[in-house]
Scaffold this motif. Structure first.
Motif, short mmCIF file in Angstrom:
data_model
loop_
_atom_site.label_atom_id
_atom_site.label_comp_id
_atom_site.label_asym_id
_atom_site.label_seq_id
_atom_site.Cartn_x
_atom_site.Cartn_y
_atom_site.Cartn_z
N GLY A 120 39.23 40.21 33.04
CA GLY A 120 38.60 41.62 33.33
C GLY A 120 36.91 41.42 32.92
O GLY A 120 36.23 42.50 33.70
N PHE A 123 36.74 42.27 36.91
CA PHE A 123 36.57 43.58 37.55
C PHE A 123 35.75 44.01 37.16
O PHE A 123 35.38 45.12 37.75
CB PHE A 123 37.85 44.07 36.79
CG PHE A 123 39.22 43.71 37.79
CD1 PHE A 123 39.52 44.05 39.16
CD2 PHE A 123 40.10 42.78 37.39
CE1 PHE A 123 40.93 43.48 39.93
CE2 PHE A 123 40.72 42.24 38.43
CZ PHE A 123 41.09 42.34 39.47
N TRP A 407 39.63 53.06 41.02
CA TRP A 407 41.28 53.08 40.31
C TRP A 407 41.52 54.35 40.20
O TRP A 407 43.06 54.72 39.51
CB TRP A 407 40.32 52.08 38.79
CG TRP A 407 40.12 51.11 38.78
CD1 TRP A 407 38.52 51.23 38.60
CD2 TRP A 407 40.79 49.90 38.52
NE1 TRP A 407 38.31 49.23 38.80
CE2 TRP A 407 39.70 49.22 39.35
CE3 TRP A 407 42.53 49.97 39.58
CZ2 TRP A 407 40.51 47.84 39.19
CZ3 TRP A 407 42.88 48.52 38.95
CH2 TRP A 407 41.70 47.48 39.17
N LYS A 501 45.78 39.50 21.84
CA LYS A 501 46.60 40.46 22.27
C LYS A 501 47.40 41.07 21.91
O LYS A 501 47.91 41.88 21.86
CB LYS A 501 45.76 40.67 24.23
CG LYS A 501 45.22 40.34 24.34
CD LYS A 501 44.65 41.14 25.73
CE LYS A 501 42.84 40.72 26.07
NZ LYS A 501 42.31 41.37 27.27
N ALA A 570 47.90 45.80 39.14
CA ALA A 570 46.88 46.71 38.37
C ALA A 570 47.14 47.99 38.64
O ALA A 570 47.56 49.29 37.67
CB ALA A 570 45.89 45.80 37.52
N THR A 593 39.46 47.64 30.04
CA THR A 593 39.11 48.53 31.01
C THR A 593 40.40 48.78 31.47
O THR A 593 40.35 50.59 32.14
CB THR A 593 37.95 47.18 31.87
OG1 THR A 593 38.70 46.81 32.33
CG2 THR A 593 36.32 47.81 31.59
N SER A 594 40.92 47.60 31.26
CA SER A 594 42.75 48.58 32.24
C SER A 594 43.06 50.05 31.92
O SER A 594 43.65 51.04 32.44
CB SER A 594 43.82 48.05 31.98
OG SER A 594 43.57 47.48 30.59
N LYS A 597 41.44 53.14 33.57
CA LYS A 597 41.77 53.31 34.63
C LYS A 597 43.18 53.67 34.80
O LYS A 597 43.30 54.85 35.54
CB LYS A 597 42.50 51.57 35.35
CG LYS A 597 41.16 50.49 35.04
CD LYS A 597 41.51 49.32 35.67
CE LYS A 597 40.29 47.83 35.45
NZ LYS A 597 41.16 46.80 35.30
C1 PLP Z 1 41.07 46.04 34.70
C2 PLP Z 1 41.77 44.58 34.83
C3 PLP Z 1 42.21 43.39 34.28
C4 PLP Z 1 40.80 44.14 32.53
O1 PLP Z 1 41.90 45.09 31.67
P1 PLP Z 1 41.09 45.33 30.42
O2 PLP Z 1 42.11 46.16 29.50
O3 PLP Z 1 40.06 44.32 30.29
O4 PLP Z 1 42.87 44.03 30.32
C5 PLP Z 1 42.30 42.47 33.82
N1 PLP Z 1 43.67 41.94 35.06
C6 PLP Z 1 43.32 42.88 36.30
C7 PLP Z 1 44.34 42.80 37.15
C8 PLP Z 1 42.60 44.20 35.99
O5 PLP Z 1 43.41 45.19 36.85
#
Ligand code: PLP
Length: 704
Positions: A120, A123, A407, A501, A570, A593-594, A597
């Motif tokens: 994270g 990214f 994204w 997590k 991702a 942040t995922s 996205k």
């Molecule tokens: C966006 C992203 C993350 C971070 O996502 P989190 O919601 O913070 O866990 C980690 N790895 C990849 C490949 C991503 O695209």
């Protein structure tokens, strides 16, 4: 900034008429511009795929005929000319007043062909640079090259994570050596540190933004120094200290070498905090006193902190720091005690030198990455300001956002283009634009989403097929997702396998889960992905548990673990699943942040109330697993129960109630809510505007 030469004879095979394809391949701007990507894809679809979407590698491998064909094809040339005119206006920096912002980060997640990231934090840095480029905010970034530090993941038949390191091919990626006037690659030396540390310079062009990477794997360094870049976030403390010395102090040497005089230092997390010391030392070299230099630094530095627990911050033993910093601290005119004090936690002085403490003590401003994380951070660091009340601890927050053009899936973007009107991307943080989601017919949005789901499942099957060919064993095939079904409600869970997590929360009551998975009419399926840190056996055991579940015939091949979570996987996941699951133990998820996205692509979240979701959730854009106050030891139990209840009572019925034409209108309503409530507020555009207001000042070039 100094004009540095990048040799442009890399692609002698490209015909004159389309020779700027080489230039385009060398600037990552292509990776967030669908038309630019199309330009490479049009040359040869198969070669594009085989190169791993790496235009540098593809152009070098392409037969001359393909390029000659393109240089004579009118249709191709029309596309080429248009993309190049956009490239000229969006990827070259204009003039601006004052020095740029110098951005320091230990990792950058920009594209899967440049694997200098772990998760994270990387990214966030990558999206930050891309958005600054789009907006014309002048930024020069520095980072570290991990040439062999990229970890590829497979799992063995027993579900145990295996890691392979893959050496980055520096010669075929969108990355270039930086040369001096005499045609030698520029090598910087870290000042006043013993032994001598050197690093060669590479440059990644991120649109208008330059990212300089330091490479220690060079002849000039003794072998044990070359080794320090072996791994990102190595658990070898001494190697890690050396990495951070090079990042922070060497980073300044890079800026000096490139003749960049920054007006602000922005540190992404505590890892590069030595950069603050080096800023002080440079001023003192000009005759400024230590105290005066500190005062000036306050007006020109910002620390963004990401970690909500004390154990997540780097702390180095005092002796180890003294070993390398002896001469350096003399250059600062500080005795050992005063120097160590800069990194000393008032409540745990015995621990050593804490990088975040250093950052907090010296930087003028500090921000956390979500509202809740701001509260947690102020509480955590209050001991540094004993005379202040908790709410007065000088840490603000800027909630993370994601770079929309990166994204948002291109098919989805095309659909938005049609209903939002021209140029909406320029107004992407304006909520009024997003109201137009309501004008997209349900069926169109649903069809687009369904197509993306099919694409995801094809990608997963293709991966399984390759692994089967390679391993000659069928044992893991069901666990790899070969039996997933596009008509089934598909839940995605992809994140690092850190225990907080709670990837296994959904397995808490196995009988209840089996009933959901095996329902004849309304089943669910779950796709997992993520890596455990190689030194984290607990994380690996968690991952193994997931793989064992995926292999269990009683779960009918509806649980899948997909190996090697990276940027590409991702992308497929956040575009293609139906629901994004997020189950951290609060308040451990600083932001996340995922889920953002996913949401902008119409994939709603089912999430614990933590991190960004506390700000992002509304009663109608997803589901919150809120099991209320309870005893800490029963937390998993209660959260799992609430998770099942939401699935059974709300989520599954909404998903499977369809009209005669097969469109789940209730579900599509939630998809639309998710897009329109999340996209404007959790875009990197909004985030960078917040940074401009908080610390960056009012840089503006118009941008796009
Ligand atoms: C966006 C992203 C993350 C971070 O996502 P989190 O919601 O913070 O866990 C980690 N790895 C990849 C490949 C991503 O695209």
């Amino acid at each position: 900034m100094r004009a540095h030469e990048i040799r442009n004879n890399t692609f002698p095979n490209i015909p004159e008429r389309i020779c700027r394809l080489g230039e385009l391949a060398e600037n990552l701007w292509w990776c967030w511009n669908p038309h630019a990507r199309m330009l490479f894809k049009m040359l040869d679809r198969q070669a594009w795929k085989d190169s791993g979407h790496n235009p540098d590698r593809m152009l070098k491998a392409l037969p001359d005929e393909s390029l000659i064909w393109a240089s004579r094809d009118q249709n191709y040339l029309r596309h080429y000319d248009l993309v190049m005119s956009h490239f000229d206006s969006e990827a070259y920096s204009g003039d601006y007043v004052g020095g740029p912002i110098a951005y320091f980060s230990a990792e950058y997640g920009l594209h899967h062909s440049l694997p200098f990231y772990a998760g994270g934090l990387g990214f966030l840095a990558g999206d930050h640079l891309k958005e600054c480029s789009d907006m014309g905010v002048p930024v020069v970034a520095v980072g570290f090259m991990y040439p062999s530090g990229f970890m590829q993941q497979t799992v063995d038949n027993n579900g145990w994570q295996q890691t392979q390191t893959q050496t980055v091919d520096r010669e075929s990626a969108s990355i270039n050596q930086v040369y001096d006037e005499n045609d030698n690659q520029i090598v910087i030396e870290v000042p006043h540190i013993h032994p001598r540390l050197k690093a060669a310079l590479w440059k990644v062009s991120v649109g208008r933004v330059s990212l300089f990477l330091m490479d220690t794997e060079i002849e000039d360094n003794p072998p044990w120094i070359r080794d320090i870049a072996k791994q990102l976030y190595t658990s070898d403390l001494e190697q890690r200290l050396l990495q951070e010395i090079i990042l922070g102090i060497g980073g300044h040497a890079v800026l000096r070498e490139m003749e960049v005089a920054p007006s602000l230092l922005h540190l992404n997390e505590g890892h590069p905090a030595f950069a603050l010391l080096e800023a002080l030392r440079c001023q003192m070299e000009q005759g400024v006193s230590f105290e005066q230099a500190k005062e000036r630094l306050r007006g020109s530095s910002l620390l963004t902190t990401h970690t909500p627990v004390p154990a997540g911050h780097d702390v180095f033993p005092a002796d180890m720091v003294e070993k390398y910093f002896g001469p350096y601290r003399e250059a600062l005119g500080l005795d050992r005690e005063t120097f160590m004090e800069l990194g000393r936690h008032p409540e745990h002085p015995e621990e050593g030198f804490n990088m975040t403490v250093l950052g907090l003590k010296l930087s003028g401003r500090c921000n956390a990455v979500s509202k809740r994380h701001g509260e947690v951070t102020r509480e955590m660091w209050q001991p540094l300001w004993p005379e202040r009340k908790q709410e007065e601890v000088p840490v603000g927050h800027i909630t993370n956002g994601v770079h929309l053009p990166t994204w948002l899936e291109p098919k989805m973007r095309m659909l938005f283009n049609r209903y939002f009107g021209d140029g909406w991307i320029r107004e992407q943080d304006n909520p009024a634009i997003w109201e137009f989601v309501e004008e997209i017919p349900d069926q169109k949005l649903w069809r687009t989403h369904y197509w993306l789901k099919v694409k995801l499942l094809n990608f997963i099957r293709q991966h399984a097929r390759q692994e089967w060919i390679l391993r000659r064993s069928t044992e893991l095939l069901p666990a790899m997702g070969t039996m997933l079904d596009p008509s089934v409600l598909t839940i995605g869970f992809a994140r690092r396998f850190a225990t907080y997590k709670r990837a296994d929360l959904v397995f808490h009551d196995l009988d209840r889960l089996k009933r959901l998975v095996n329902d004849s009419w309304r089943p669910i399926q779950i796709v997992f992905a993520g890596k455990a840190h190689p030194a984290d056996d607990e994380g690996k055991r968690l991952l193994q548990r997931v793989v064992h579940m995926a292999k269990d015939p009683e779960l009918s091949g509806r649980i899948a673990f997909v190996e090697n979570y990276d940027e590409q996987l991702a992308q497929y996941l956040v575009h293609g699943v139906d629901l994004w699951l997020n189950t951290p133990k609060p308040p451990m998820e600083a932001s996340g942040t995922s889920g953002m996205k996913a949401a902008i692509n119409g994939v709603p979240s089912l999430s614990i109330p933590d991190g960004w979701w506390l700000e992002g959730s509304t009663p109608t854009n997803g589901w919150t697993i809120d099991s209320g106050p309870g005893e800490e030891q029963d937390r998993d139990e209660q959260d799992a129960a609430e998770l099942y209840r939401l699935l059974e009572e709300d989520i599954i019925p909404a998903y499977y109630t369809t009209s005669e034409t097969g469109v789940p209108h209730d579900w599509v309503r939630i998809m639309k809510q998710s897009i329109k409530t999340v996209a404007p507020h959790f875009s990197a555009r909004r985030m960078i505007k917040d940074y401009l207001g908080f610390a960056y000042g009012t840089y503006s070039q118009g941008g796009n």
